[in-house]
Design a protein around this motif. Structure first.
Motif, PDB file in Angstrom:
ATOM      1  N   THR A  20       2.004  -3.682   6.750  1.00 39.53           N
ATOM      2  CA  THR A  20       2.589  -2.885   7.838  1.00 39.53           C
ATOM      3  C   THR A  20       2.081  -1.447   7.829  1.00 39.53           C
ATOM      4  O   THR A  20       1.574  -0.952   8.828  1.00 39.53           O
ATOM      5  N   SER A  21       2.231  -0.758   6.701  1.00 34.00           N
ATOM      6  CA  SER A  21       1.754   0.626   6.632  1.00 34.00           C
ATOM      7  C   SER A  21       1.201   0.920   5.254  1.00 34.00           C
ATOM      8  O   SER A  21       1.597   0.306   4.263  1.00 34.00           O
ATOM      9  N   TYR A  31      -1.255   5.304   7.425  1.00 35.78           N
ATOM     10  CA  TYR A  31      -1.878   4.352   8.347  1.00 35.78           C
ATOM     11  C   TYR A  31      -0.867   3.278   8.728  1.00 35.78           C
ATOM     12  O   TYR A  31      -0.123   2.784   7.883  1.00 35.78           O
ATOM     13  N   TYR A  32      -0.843   2.923  10.006  1.00 36.30           N
ATOM     14  CA  TYR A  32      -0.092   1.749  10.464  1.00 36.30           C
ATOM     15  C   TYR A  32      -1.100   0.659  10.786  1.00 36.30           C
ATOM     16  O   TYR A  32      -1.961   0.837  11.651  1.00 36.30           O
ATOM     17  N   LEU A  51       2.382  -2.603  17.739  1.00 41.42           N
ATOM     18  CA  LEU A  51       1.450  -2.678  16.611  1.00 41.42           C
ATOM     19  C   LEU A  51       2.199  -2.962  15.316  1.00 41.42           C
ATOM     20  O   LEU A  51       1.798  -3.839  14.538  1.00 41.42           O
ATOM     21  N   ILE A  52       3.289  -2.250  15.073  1.00 42.47           N
ATOM     22  CA  ILE A  52       4.066  -2.422  13.850  1.00 42.47           C
ATOM     23  C   ILE A  52       4.665  -3.817  13.766  1.00 42.47           C
ATOM     24  O   ILE A  52       4.578  -4.496  12.741  1.00 42.47           O
ATOM     25  N   VAL A  53       5.273  -4.278  14.855  1.00 40.19           N
ATOM     26  CA  VAL A  53       5.991  -5.551  14.837  1.00 40.19           C
ATOM     27  C   VAL A  53       5.055  -6.744  14.959  1.00 40.19           C
ATOM     28  O   VAL A  53       5.191  -7.741  14.235  1.00 40.19           O
ATOM     29  N   PHE A  54       4.073  -6.661  15.853  1.00 46.03           N
ATOM     30  CA  PHE A  54       3.242  -7.827  16.161  1.00 46.03           C
ATOM     31  C   PHE A  54       1.820  -7.750  15.604  1.00 46.03           C
ATOM     32  O   PHE A  54       1.079  -8.721  15.703  1.00 46.03           O
ATOM     33  N   GLY A  55       1.429  -6.608  15.042  1.00 43.40           N
ATOM     34  CA  GLY A  55       0.161  -6.541  14.328  1.00 43.40           C
ATOM     35  C   GLY A  55      -1.001  -5.945  15.055  1.00 43.40           C
ATOM     36  O   GLY A  55      -1.997  -5.589  14.428  1.00 43.40           O
ATOM     37  N   HIS A 186       7.085   3.493   6.772  1.00 44.91           N
ATOM     38  CA  HIS A 186       6.543   4.336   5.708  1.00 44.91           C
ATOM     39  C   HIS A 186       6.627   3.616   4.370  1.00 44.91           C
ATOM     40  O   HIS A 186       7.312   4.041   3.440  1.00 44.91           O
ATOM     41  N   GLY A 187       5.903   2.502   4.267  1.00 46.84           N
ATOM     42  CA  GLY A 187       5.850   1.784   3.010  1.00 46.84           C
ATOM     43  C   GLY A 187       7.208   1.257   2.581  1.00 46.84           C
ATOM     44  O   GLY A 187       8.074   0.965   3.396  1.00 46.84           O
ATOM     45  N   PHE A 188       7.415   1.153   1.265  1.00 44.73           N
ATOM     46  CA  PHE A 188       8.662   0.616   0.721  1.00 44.73           C
ATOM     47  C   PHE A 188       9.644   1.751   0.430  1.00 44.73           C
ATOM     48  O   PHE A 188      10.117   1.916  -0.698  1.00 44.73           O
TER      49      PHE A 188
END
Length: 386
Positions: A20-21, A31-32, A51-55, A186-188
């Motif tokens: 994801t990021s 980066y996303y 972009l985040i949800v579907f790639g 933003h990552g984990f």
């Protein structure tokens, strides 16, 4: 196992994979899905959430579908709206109310569907309805009728109009959508990891989102945005910043919005937000707050320069000035953060479910060694029970 193997806060521990990021803390880059954040802030919010949800970034047709979905799904059903208004009248912080109502926001789904699974769809419905839910909380606490649901399909325009009742300018819409793009993922981070932990138990998506909101509400996470603004109000004037920072360092008080665990250099989101805040702070009170925050940052960097790892402003530090200029009161900063990050949480929930293993770390036990009750204590207890 020895104490040396304990990683407090899981710092540096890689617990899973994500596409994801990418947070590059050494280079100060974000980066996303492979795209640098500096490029993505030039897009519309709906494009980047896709972009985040579907790639992938959507084409024009798909963007239209996404914006139509968000508009249709974003309407609160009447019963949910009434429940939310009644709950908000208790006067709790908007984040507490939002966390409480989140599991109900997926009820009465819209006719249109965009998610690829039931879990994803439930999450997207909740995320789509958060702007209207936040506006309902605001209208209830301010004791006025909710503003009419806007006809605009543009996410940023609809959000600001729902909250303020006024049609925002094109510049305000762009600035707000930039803010929300920066907050998508933003990552984990703590709230995202919370969502993944809850998801790993196979709990439903609404439960994971509600738990994530609870984590975001912490002042060491999302609520630092409200805290940083309130700190600037406490400092009052730029000339008081140096003494304020010195007192914080001497007493161990945290300067909210300064430093980030991931970044060894300046948070790239902070650079963008500071520039936006500088452009938007046209009112005298906003400009004074901005100058005060800038003076606090300068004093903090100067007074901690001898440390091995210098701390600089993170995304939360200057956010408040931008939000105030957009008509968003400080009590709604973190809720606005949640309205964006919810789409990132949905992406991580889906990712967690694809190759799930319950997240259950071990702990190093430091309590008493195995033992039995002393004989006389056990005897006295037996006697007292006769």
């Amino acid at each position: 196992m020895t104490a040396a193997q304990v990683h407090k806060g899981l710092e540096g521990v890689i617990v899973d994979t994500t596409s994801t990021s990418l947070v590059d803390g050494e280079a100060g880059a974000l980066y996303y899905r492979g795209y640098p954040i500096e490029t993505l802030v030039q897009y519309r919010f709906a494009e980047v959430l896709h972009l985040i949800v579907f790639g992938e970034l959507p084409d024009a047709r798909r963007l239209g579908e996404v914006e139509e979905y968000l508009w249709q799904a974003g309407r609160l059903p009447a019963e949910i709206a009434a429940t939310l208004r009644a709950l908000a009248r208790n006067g709790a912080h908007p984040m507490a109310t939002l966390q409480a109502i989140a599991p109900l926001l997926a009820l009465e789904p819209p006719l249109q569907r965009i998610g690829r699974s039931d879990a994803e769809e439930e999450g997207l419905i909740i995320a789509a309805r958060l702007p209207a839910a936040i506006a309902q909380i605001h209208s209830s606490l301010e004791d006025h009728a909710p503003h009419a649901y806007p006809a605009s399909r543009r996410y940023g325009e609809r959000y600001l109009q729902l909250l303020t009742g006024h049609a925002p300018s094109a510049d305000a819409i762009d600035a707000f959508e930039t803010l929300q793009i920066l907050q998508l993922d933003h990552g984990f981070n703590a709230s995202t990891f919370t969502a993944r932990v809850v998801t790993s138990t196979l709990a439903p998506t609404p439960s994971a989102l509600s738990a994530a909101m609870g984590a975001l509400y912490g002042p060491l996470h999302g609520a630092a945005d409200q805290g940083a603004l309130e700190m600037a109000l406490e400092v009052g004037e730029p000339q008081h910043a140096r003494a304020f920072v010195a007192n914080c360092l001497a007493t161990g008080r945290k300067v909210l919005g300064m430093g980030h665990r991931e970044y060894r250099v300046v948070d790239p989101r902070a650079k963008i937000l500071k520039a936006l805040a500088e452009r938007s702070a046209v009112e005298f009170s906003h400009r004074r707050l901005l100058n005060t925050l800038s003076a606090v940052e300068t004093a903090f960097v100067e007074q901690t320069s001898s440390k091995k790892r210098p701390l600089r402003a993170n995304m939360e530090f200057y956010k408040g000035v931008l939000c105030l200029s957009l008509g968003i009161a400080k009590e709604y900063f973190t809720a606005t953060f949640a309205a964006s990050r919810a789409f990132g949480w949905v992406a991580h929930i889906v990712e967690q479910r694809q190759d799930n293993r319950i997240i259950r770390p071990s702990a190093l036990y430091i309590g008493p060694a195995p033992r039995q009750p002393e004989e006389d204590i056990g005897h006295e207890k037996a006697q007292s029970q006769r």
